[in-house]
Design a protein around this motif. Structure first.
Motif, PDB file in Angstrom:
ATOM      1  N   LEU A   1       7.580 -99.962  -7.361  1.00  0.00           N
ATOM      2  CA  LEU A   1       7.840 -98.689  -8.078  1.00  0.00           C
ATOM      3  C   LEU A   1       9.385 -98.187  -7.869  1.00  0.00           C
ATOM      4  N   THR A   2       9.935 -97.722  -8.965  1.00  0.00           N
ATOM      5  CA  THR A   2      11.271 -97.132  -9.065  1.00  0.00           C
ATOM      6  C   THR A   2      11.109 -95.591  -9.545  1.00  0.00           C
ATOM      7  N   SER A   3      10.157 -95.212  -9.938  1.00  0.00           N
ATOM      8  CA  SER A   3       9.817 -93.939 -10.194  1.00  0.00           C
ATOM      9  C   SER A   3       8.282 -93.616 -10.200  1.00  0.00           C
ATOM     10  N   TYR A   4       8.058 -92.367  -9.993  1.00  0.00           N
ATOM     11  CA  TYR A   4       6.530 -91.889 -10.056  1.00  0.00           C
ATOM     12  C   TYR A   4       6.524 -90.388 -10.101  1.00  0.00           C
ATOM     13  N   LEU A   5       5.744 -89.832 -11.238  1.00  0.00           N
ATOM     14  CA  LEU A   5       5.711 -88.552 -11.122  1.00  0.00           C
ATOM     15  C   LEU A   5       4.398 -88.057 -10.300  1.00  0.00           C
ATOM     16  N   ALA A   6       4.397 -87.438  -9.525  1.00  0.00           N
ATOM     17  CA  ALA A   6       3.353 -86.847  -8.632  1.00  0.00           C
ATOM     18  C   ALA A   6       2.841 -85.594  -9.324  1.00  0.00           C
ATOM     19  N   ASP A   7       1.595 -85.319  -9.102  1.00  0.00           N
ATOM     20  CA  ASP A   7       0.968 -84.161  -9.322  1.00  0.00           C
ATOM     21  C   ASP A   7       0.876 -83.151  -8.141  1.00  0.00           C
ATOM     22  N   VAL A   8       2.389 -82.414  -7.806  1.00  0.00           N
ATOM     23  CA  VAL A   8       2.322 -81.480  -6.850  1.00  0.00           C
ATOM     24  C   VAL A   8       1.963 -80.244  -7.042  1.00  0.00           C
ATOM     25  N   ASP A   9       2.368 -79.719  -8.455  1.00  0.00           N
ATOM     26  CA  ASP A   9       2.001 -78.167  -8.986  1.00  0.00           C
ATOM     27  C   ASP A   9       0.588 -78.324  -9.362  1.00  0.00           C
ATOM     28  N   THR A  10      -0.510 -78.291  -8.796  1.00  0.00           N
ATOM     29  CA  THR A  10      -1.682 -78.484  -8.968  1.00  0.00           C
ATOM     30  C   THR A  10      -2.226 -77.723 -10.387  1.00  0.00           C
ATOM     31  N   ASP A  11      -2.883 -78.273 -11.417  1.00  0.00           N
ATOM     32  CA  ASP A  11      -3.380 -77.504 -12.431  1.00  0.00           C
ATOM     33  C   ASP A  11      -4.632 -78.034 -12.970  1.00  0.00           C
ATOM     34  N   ALA A  12      -5.187 -77.681 -13.990  1.00  0.00           N
ATOM     35  CA  ALA A  12      -6.686 -77.961 -14.430  1.00  0.00           C
ATOM     36  C   ALA A  12      -6.587 -79.387 -14.902  1.00  0.00           C
ATOM     37  N   ASP A  13      -5.490 -79.855 -15.318  1.00  0.00           N
ATOM     38  CA  ASP A  13      -5.287 -81.031 -15.850  1.00  0.00           C
ATOM     39  C   ASP A  13      -4.852 -82.252 -15.087  1.00  0.00           C
ATOM     40  N   TYR A  14      -4.401 -81.760 -13.663  1.00  0.00           N
ATOM     41  CA  TYR A  14      -3.760 -82.642 -13.022  1.00  0.00           C
ATOM     42  C   TYR A  14      -2.730 -83.325 -13.316  1.00  0.00           C
ATOM     43  N   ALA A  15      -1.803 -82.658 -14.280  1.00  0.00           N
ATOM     44  CA  ALA A  15      -0.703 -83.419 -14.732  1.00  0.00           C
ATOM     45  C   ALA A  15       0.478 -83.591 -13.840  1.00  0.00           C
ATOM     46  N   PRO A  16       0.963 -84.737 -13.805  1.00  0.00           N
ATOM     47  CA  PRO A  16       2.186 -85.262 -13.094  1.00  0.00           C
ATOM     48  C   PRO A  16       3.239 -84.364 -13.225  1.00  0.00           C
ATOM     49  N   ASP A  17       3.912 -83.851 -12.237  1.00  0.00           N
ATOM     50  CA  ASP A  17       5.203 -82.997 -12.505  1.00  0.00           C
ATOM     51  C   ASP A  17       6.422 -82.883 -11.594  1.00  0.00           C
ATOM     52  N   THR A  18       6.429 -84.063 -10.674  1.00  0.00           N
ATOM     53  CA  THR A  18       7.277 -84.035  -9.583  1.00  0.00           C
ATOM     54  C   THR A  18       7.869 -85.204  -9.598  1.00  0.00           C
ATOM     55  N   GLU A  19       8.891 -85.808  -9.559  1.00  0.00           N
ATOM     56  CA  GLU A  19       9.459 -87.239  -9.451  1.00  0.00           C
ATOM     57  C   GLU A  19       9.353 -87.392  -7.587  1.00  0.00           C
ATOM     58  N   ALA A  20       8.598 -88.280  -7.288  1.00  0.00           N
ATOM     59  CA  ALA A  20       8.186 -88.400  -5.822  1.00  0.00           C
ATOM     60  C   ALA A  20       9.035 -89.410  -5.042  1.00  0.00           C
ATOM     61  N   ILE A  21       9.898 -90.305  -5.813  1.00  0.00           N
ATOM     62  CA  ILE A  21      10.460 -91.358  -5.298  1.00  0.00           C
ATOM     63  C   ILE A  21      11.701 -91.000  -4.966  1.00  0.00           C
ATOM     64  N   LYS A  22      12.284 -91.131  -3.772  1.00  0.00           N
ATOM     65  CA  LYS A  22      13.415 -90.693  -2.990  1.00  0.00           C
ATOM     66  C   LYS A  22      14.234 -91.934  -2.557  1.00  0.00           C
ATOM     67  N   THR A  23      15.513 -91.773  -2.166  1.00  0.00           N
ATOM     68  CA  THR A  23      16.270 -92.597  -1.399  1.00  0.00           C
ATOM     69  C   THR A  23      16.955 -92.060  -0.278  1.00  0.00           C
ATOM     70  N   GLU A  24      16.844 -92.277   0.773  1.00  0.00           N
ATOM     71  CA  GLU A  24      17.413 -91.584   2.131  1.00  0.00           C
ATOM     72  C   GLU A  24      17.826 -92.731   3.179  1.00  0.00           C
ATOM     73  N   ASN A  25      18.757 -92.598   3.691  1.00  0.00           N
ATOM     74  CA  ASN A  25      19.477 -93.673   4.570  1.00  0.00           C
ATOM     75  C   ASN A  25      19.055 -94.994   4.286  1.00  0.00           C
ATOM     76  N   GLY A  26      19.389 -95.382   3.016  1.00  0.00           N
ATOM     77  CA  GLY A  26      19.240 -96.536   2.276  1.00  0.00           C
ATOM     78  C   GLY A  26      17.949 -97.311   2.138  1.00  0.00           C
ATOM     79  N   ILE A  27      16.960 -96.233   2.368  1.00  0.00           N
ATOM     80  CA  ILE A  27      15.502 -96.692   2.102  1.00  0.00           C
ATOM     81  C   ILE A  27      14.887 -96.006   0.941  1.00  0.00           C
TER      82      ILE A  27
END
Length: 405
Positions: A351-377
């Motif tokens: 995985l290099t990118s993934y939109l997560a459904d954080v702001d829940t709605d009726a359609d469960y639409a993805p809305d937030t980039e969930a892949i981050k890099t921190e401390n080289g990870i």
């Protein structure tokens, strides 16, 4: 006619002296009004609800306030009715413990604006923007990962001792919710960190608490060749099946060693006492309760929200505790991320990118980039954008035996 449930406040011993009753625990007609109420889906027969009830009672005693516990409250309008009853009884805080309680608790929050409403595993507080409605959870995926490490050590020892033992584990899940997916994936990755070739099968029950279904699910996994079982379900069904078949087991929300002494490895749980004490203190001090609270090992708003039981006396292998301490230290330091994308693939790809459904709605639409890099990870940032889990990815190495739930 609504009943007022009253409890006598416990005497709290502090440095050998009896603490005075807090002024916020109001009195009326010679009886103590409840300061905080707990709405529980089941009762103490459910390991899930018992975990909340025990923490709630401990927090009330520690803070010297009166608590009122309502058990057996279904995920329907009865939850609203119970919340209204508790508000009318004088509660300044009302907490509900099940995902399906949320909409009914929210309805009560909009009506009783002078009462603080807090909810476990919910998803809407950060979008509803009500000053008296809050969600809370913990980074339990870290605890499940640790439990997976324990299971991995056991699996490796079994394979070293017997070349016919296959690296195949099983998991009993309740529903195909992100919370369950996040849990079984983090547990699997913990096992995989010790046994890279491990594969896992998951059997769902369609219920949080169904002892017969959970036992049958575990038996199904054992028949499929799974040599070690874990669970995200709330009864003794799966541990009992494992004890009968002499299959090592990782339970959830508490030790099952008393009933399953030969197969119990370890259990992880959310320790809700720090959160209960936190919200009691906030209301006493007239301070704002965080909208989305995430407790963890060494991050979040408090330490100790993710807890591990003591290891079983028989099933775990030598050196397990030292490994737990090592991995827990790395999690606290941030040098280890449970969902490090270099440790798993999805359809053969990293995985290099993934939109997560954080702001829940009726359609469960993805809305937030969930892949981050921190401390080289580079990792999937679970529970960083809201408290409730939103990891819902099916990774390679995990097979779902049924998906209708």
């Amino acid at each position: 006619m609504k009943k007022l449930l009253t409890l006598l406040v416990a005497l709290v011993l502090t440095f050998g002296a009896v603490a005075a009753l807090p002024a916020c625990s109001e009195t009326g007609s010679g009886e103590e009004k409840p300061f905080i109420g707990l709405i529980a889906l089941h009762d103490s027969n459910s390991t899930y609800d018992k975990n909340f009830i025990d923490a709630f009672n401990a927090a009330c005693e520690a803070k010297g306030v009166v608590g009122s516990v309502k058990t057996g409250i279904p995920e329907d309008n009865k939850c609203y009715d119970t919340a209204a009853e508790l508000a009318d009884a004088g509660c300044k805080i009302i907490f509900a413990d099940s995902f399906g309680h949320e909409s009914f608790l929210l309805k009560a929050a909009k009506e009783f604006t002078d009462v603080q409403f807090c909810h476990a595993t919910g998803t809407t507080a950060h979008t509803e923007n009500l000053s008296n409605f809050h969600n809370a959870f913990a980074s339990i995926y870290e605890g499940r990962y640790l439990a997976g490490v324990v299971a991995g050590l056991k699996l490796k020892a079994m394979m070293d001792a017997d070349s016919t033992v296959q690296p195949k584990v099983g998991y009993v899940g309740a529903f195909t919710y992100a919370e369950v997916i996040s849990g079984y994936t983090s547990w699997y990755l913990g096992v995989k960190s010790i046994v890279p070739a491990v594969e896992m099968q998951v059997q769902f029950t369609g219920s949080w608490y169904d002892e017969t279904a959970e036992k049958t699910a575990a038996e199904t996994l054992i028949k499929e060749g799974c040599v070690l079982i874990s669970q995200h379900a709330d009864s003794m069904g799966a541990p009992t099946a494992c004890e009968t078949a002499n299959v090592p087991n990782v339970s959830y929300n508490g030790s099952t060693e008393a009933s399953c002494p030969n197969t119990f490895l370890i259990s992880s749980r959310i320790n809700w006492q720090p959160y209960f004490e936190y919200i009691i203190d906030c209301v006493k001090k007239n301070e704002t309760i965080v909208t989305d609270y995430v407790g963890g090992f060494g991050t979040g708003y408090t330490d100790g929200s993710v807890a591990m039981t003591e290891l079983g006396k028989i099933a775990p292998v030598a050196g397990t505790q030292a490994k737990i301490d090592e991995v827990a230290a790395a999690l606290r330091a941030g040098t280890l991320k449970v969902f490090d994308v270099s440790t798993f693939t999805v359809k053969g790809e990293t995985l290099t990118s993934y939109l997560a459904d954080v702001d829940t709605d009726a359609d469960y639409a993805p809305d937030t980039e969930a892949i981050k890099t921190e401390n080289g990870i580079t990792y999937f940032a679970e529970s960083e954008f809201r408290s409730a889990p939103y990891f819902n990815i099916q990774i390679d190495g995990i097979q779902l035996l049924n998906t209708e739930f």
